[in-house]
Design a protein around this motif. Structure first.
Motif, PDB file in Angstrom:
ATOM      1  N   GLU A   1       0.884  -1.127   0.053  1.00  0.00           N
ATOM      2  CA  GLU A   1      -0.010  -0.061  -0.088  1.00  0.00           C
ATOM      3  C   GLU A   1       0.886   1.206   0.029  1.00  0.00           C
ATOM      4  O   GLU A   1       0.277   2.358  -0.421  1.00  0.00           O
ATOM      5  CB  GLU A   1      -0.980   0.138   1.205  1.00  0.00           C
ATOM      6  CG  GLU A   1      -0.364   0.356   2.589  1.00  0.00           C
ATOM      7  CD  GLU A   1       0.317  -0.956   3.131  1.00  0.00           C
ATOM      8  OE1 GLU A   1       0.468  -1.905   2.402  1.00  0.00           O
ATOM      9  OE2 GLU A   1       0.516  -0.892   4.311  1.00  0.00           O
ATOM     10  N   THR A   2       2.132   1.191   0.275  1.00  0.00           N
ATOM     11  CA  THR A   2       3.283   2.455   0.460  1.00  0.00           C
ATOM     12  C   THR A   2       3.803   2.595  -0.803  1.00  0.00           C
ATOM     13  O   THR A   2       3.404   3.435  -1.588  1.00  0.00           O
ATOM     14  CB  THR A   2       4.051   2.170   1.550  1.00  0.00           C
ATOM     15  OG1 THR A   2       4.701   0.875   1.593  1.00  0.00           O
ATOM     16  CG2 THR A   2       3.294   2.296   2.906  1.00  0.00           C
TER      17      THR A   2
ATOM     18  N   MET B   1       3.311  -5.190   8.690  1.00  0.00           N
ATOM     19  CA  MET B   1       2.179  -5.969   8.163  1.00  0.00           C
ATOM     20  C   MET B   1       1.981  -5.291   7.208  1.00  0.00           C
ATOM     21  O   MET B   1       0.859  -4.454   7.463  1.00  0.00           O
ATOM     22  CB  MET B   1       1.321  -6.517   9.244  1.00  0.00           C
ATOM     23  CG  MET B   1       0.417  -7.717   8.380  1.00  0.00           C
ATOM     24  SD  MET B   1      -1.018  -8.295   9.549  1.00  0.00           S
ATOM     25  CE  MET B   1      -0.172  -9.063  10.819  1.00  0.00           C
ATOM     26  N   PRO B   2       1.941  -5.554   5.932  1.00  0.00           N
ATOM     27  CA  PRO B   2       1.254  -4.526   4.756  1.00  0.00           C
ATOM     28  C   PRO B   2      -0.097  -5.007   4.679  1.00  0.00           C
ATOM     29  O   PRO B   2      -0.418  -5.829   5.007  1.00  0.00           O
ATOM     30  CB  PRO B   2       2.118  -4.681   3.448  1.00  0.00           C
ATOM     31  CG  PRO B   2       2.768  -6.100   3.684  1.00  0.00           C
ATOM     32  CD  PRO B   2       2.869  -6.363   5.327  1.00  0.00           C
ATOM     33  N   SER B   3      -0.875  -3.669   4.203  1.00  0.00           N
ATOM     34  CA  SER B   3      -2.282  -4.243   4.056  1.00  0.00           C
ATOM     35  C   SER B   3      -2.785  -4.441   2.622  1.00  0.00           C
ATOM     36  O   SER B   3      -3.846  -4.825   2.543  1.00  0.00           O
ATOM     37  CB  SER B   3      -3.156  -2.940   4.719  1.00  0.00           C
ATOM     38  OG  SER B   3      -2.576  -1.590   3.896  1.00  0.00           O
ATOM     39  N   HIS B   4      -1.805  -4.137   1.602  1.00  0.00           N
ATOM     40  CA  HIS B   4      -2.133  -4.545   0.296  1.00  0.00           C
ATOM     41  C   HIS B   4      -2.484  -5.929   0.245  1.00  0.00           C
ATOM     42  O   HIS B   4      -1.557  -6.854   0.538  1.00  0.00           O
ATOM     43  CB  HIS B   4      -0.928  -4.297  -0.679  1.00  0.00           C
ATOM     44  CG  HIS B   4      -1.493  -3.790  -2.026  1.00  0.00           C
ATOM     45  ND1 HIS B   4      -1.654  -5.093  -2.931  1.00  0.00           N
ATOM     46  CD2 HIS B   4      -1.354  -3.021  -2.863  1.00  0.00           C
ATOM     47  CE1 HIS B   4      -2.017  -4.436  -4.126  1.00  0.00           C
ATOM     48  NE2 HIS B   4      -1.966  -3.334  -3.925  1.00  0.00           N
TER      49      HIS B   4
ATOM     50  N   ILE C   1      -0.879   4.821  -0.773  1.00  0.00           N
ATOM     51  CA  ILE C   1      -0.234   5.813  -0.008  1.00  0.00           C
ATOM     52  C   ILE C   1       0.903   6.592  -0.608  1.00  0.00           C
ATOM     53  O   ILE C   1       0.965   7.661  -0.427  1.00  0.00           O
ATOM     54  CB  ILE C   1       0.073   5.252   1.278  1.00  0.00           C
ATOM     55  CG1 ILE C   1      -0.968   4.756   1.907  1.00  0.00           C
ATOM     56  CG2 ILE C   1       0.995   6.096   2.291  1.00  0.00           C
ATOM     57  CD1 ILE C   1      -1.132   4.326   3.468  1.00  0.00           C
ATOM     58  N   GLY C   2       1.666   5.918  -1.214  1.00  0.00           N
ATOM     59  CA  GLY C   2       2.649   6.525  -2.104  1.00  0.00           C
ATOM     60  C   GLY C   2       4.006   7.142  -1.480  1.00  0.00           C
ATOM     61  O   GLY C   2       5.072   7.131  -2.075  1.00  0.00           O
ATOM     62  N   VAL C   3       4.032   7.035  -0.349  1.00  0.00           N
ATOM     63  CA  VAL C   3       5.483   7.026   0.549  1.00  0.00           C
ATOM     64  C   VAL C   3       5.558   5.972   1.465  1.00  0.00           C
ATOM     65  O   VAL C   3       4.535   5.391   1.949  1.00  0.00           O
ATOM     66  CB  VAL C   3       5.204   8.430   1.376  1.00  0.00           C
ATOM     67  CG1 VAL C   3       5.561   9.745   0.443  1.00  0.00           C
ATOM     68  CG2 VAL C   3       4.258   8.665   2.160  1.00  0.00           C
ATOM     69  N   GLU C   4       6.649   5.842   1.925  1.00  0.00           N
ATOM     70  CA  GLU C   4       6.924   4.358   2.571  1.00  0.00           C
ATOM     71  C   GLU C   4       6.379   4.462   4.174  1.00  0.00           C
ATOM     72  O   GLU C   4       5.873   5.507   4.662  1.00  0.00           O
ATOM     73  CB  GLU C   4       8.476   4.090   2.807  1.00  0.00           C
ATOM     74  CG  GLU C   4       9.002   4.213   1.724  1.00  0.00           C
ATOM     75  CD  GLU C   4       9.515   5.585   1.026  1.00  0.00           C
ATOM     76  OE1 GLU C   4       9.059   6.574   1.308  1.00  0.00           O
ATOM     77  OE2 GLU C   4      10.245   5.601  -0.068  1.00  0.00           O
ATOM     78  N   SER C   5       6.322   3.427   4.873  1.00  0.00           N
ATOM     79  CA  SER C   5       5.784   3.225   6.123  1.00  0.00           C
ATOM     80  C   SER C   5       6.536   4.080   7.084  1.00  0.00           C
ATOM     81  O   SER C   5       7.645   4.393   6.992  1.00  0.00           O
ATOM     82  CB  SER C   5       5.980   1.783   6.590  1.00  0.00           C
ATOM     83  OG  SER C   5       7.321   1.446   6.651  1.00  0.00           O
TER      84      SER C   5
END
Ligand code: TXA
Ligand code: MG
Length: 355
Positions: free
Chosen positions: A46-47, A135-138, A190-194
């Motif tokens: 998502e990021t 834990m990514p959400s994508h 989101i386009g920027v990192e976590s």
């Protein structure tokens, strides 16, 4: 050299968050096979897109560093799809404020630093005693991680130092021939990192501002902890080794200009009011310039009231500008609040000048 394959996951499966169905696609089956064979694969989160390999295998993780040209002292984030993958990564249990934050923000763009377990190879954490986990959400990331049932070490899938990739095409431009497969899951939301955080006694140290904002964290934990952004000036003894490297930079020199400055004056003062310059401007500033005075090319970044949109498109703006071959990119600063904090953090690291 690889003949890099790009396999797309249908938009409808992503929109429906259909993790189980995504796990049965050819793309994910192939990606899983590569991971199990200790190869690296690019996949969407998502990021930004990540470049993943089995976090527990030295030989696999080494290939990530090689494909990106990443310095070996910059540790990686381990990505999980289920909390039951934590014990192999970390020492001890998760409790207290870490648990609260995980319950609130996982899956999602929050990375926490833990003491690492003895099972982790040194290469993943670049020799540190700690390990970063998220834990990514994508749904594509979750489908891949659960299919292999292994934690995936994954940095952003760009060539080291370049803007992070938010589309499969960006990954392809950087890593074509260097990896066997890119799983295309569309544009990262989101386009920027976590956000990377470290929890100390009474302090939550934000080592990298990102998708989860400072105020979102404060809201969950209340007054018990102070939430602060780590001092990036500590570059010689960095808390997060990534802080010391030049980052996110387009090949074209990038200048940030302060919104209070009058654009047309700046352009003439620096003798850059010509078509080789690209100016990336907010809606608001665009309304205040007379386009007849400006010979430079103008790109609209959107309104400063929608910082999420600016974050989502930031790296694409920079990559697009590079492709068009300008001599110089001028970008307007954005408000340093909410996700604007992450945007400004990335811009400052990418810029050669602030005027
Ligand atoms: O959104 C993201 O976090 C993306 C996607 C792919 O998940 N990943 C990403 O990874 O941005 P990377 O490798 O580009 O950035 C990881 C950052 C670096 O600044 C690194 O120094 C820091 O996390 N980091 C990793 N492990 C650390 C540790 N044990 N202690 C402190 N900082 C750490
Ligand atoms: Mg990166």
């Amino acid at each position: 050299m690889f003949n890099t394959e790009v396999l797309k996951i249908k938009d409808s499966l992503i929109e429906d968050n259909a993790i189980d169905k995504i796990a049965e696609t050819t793309a994910i089956k192939k990606a899983a096979q590569y991971i199990l064979n200790n190869e690296v694969v690019a996949f969407p989160t998502e990021t930004v897109y990540g470049l993943g390999a089995n976090a527990l295998e030295k030989q696999a993780v080494t290939k990530i560093f090689k494909a990106k040209g990443r310095p070996s002292d910059n540790p990686l984030i381990a990505h999980i799809s289920d909390k039951n993958q934590l014990p192999v990564l970390i020492e001890g249990d998760v409790s207290g404020v870490a648990e609260e934050l995980i319950n609130e923000f996982w899956p999602g763009p929050l990375t926490l630093i833990f003491n690492k377990s003895m099972k982790m190879p040194q290469v993943t954490t670049a020799g540190l005693n700690t390990i970063a986990v998220r834990m990514p959400s994508h749904p594509v990331a979750l489908a891949l991680i659960s299919k292999v049932n292994l934690p995936l070490a994954a940095p952003s899938a760009n060539s080291s130092g370049f803007p992070s990739p938010t589309r499969a095409q960006h990954v392809y431009n950087d890593l074509n021939g260097k990896i066997p497969l890119i799983v295309d899951g569309g544009i990262c939301n989101i386009g920027v990192e976590s956000t990377v955080i470290e929890i100390e006694e009474n302090i939550i140290n934000i080592l990298r501002p990102g998708g989860i904002t400072r105020s979102m964290i404060s809201e969950v934990i209340g007054d018990a902890y102070q939430v602060k952004i780590a001092d990036t000036a500590e570059v010689n003894k960095p808390k997060s080794p990534g802080m010391k490297y030049k980052h996110y930079a387009p090949q074209t020199p990038l200048w940030i200009f302060k919104s209070k400055n009058i654009l047309v004056n700046l352009l003439s003062e620096y003798n850059i009011n010509n078509e080789n310059t690209l100016v990336i401007l907010s809606d608001e500033s665009l309304n205040n310039v007379d386009e007849n005075d400006i010979q430079a090319n103008i790109k609209n970044m959107g309104t400063i009231n929608n910082l999420e949109y600016i974050a989502q498109n930031l790296f694409n703006f920079l990559r697009e500008a590079d492709q068009k071959g300008y001599d110089l990119i001028l970008i307007e600063e954005v408000p340093n609040k909410d996700i604007g904090e992450a945007v400004m953090n990335r811009l400052k690291k990418a810029a050669v000048k602030i005027i």
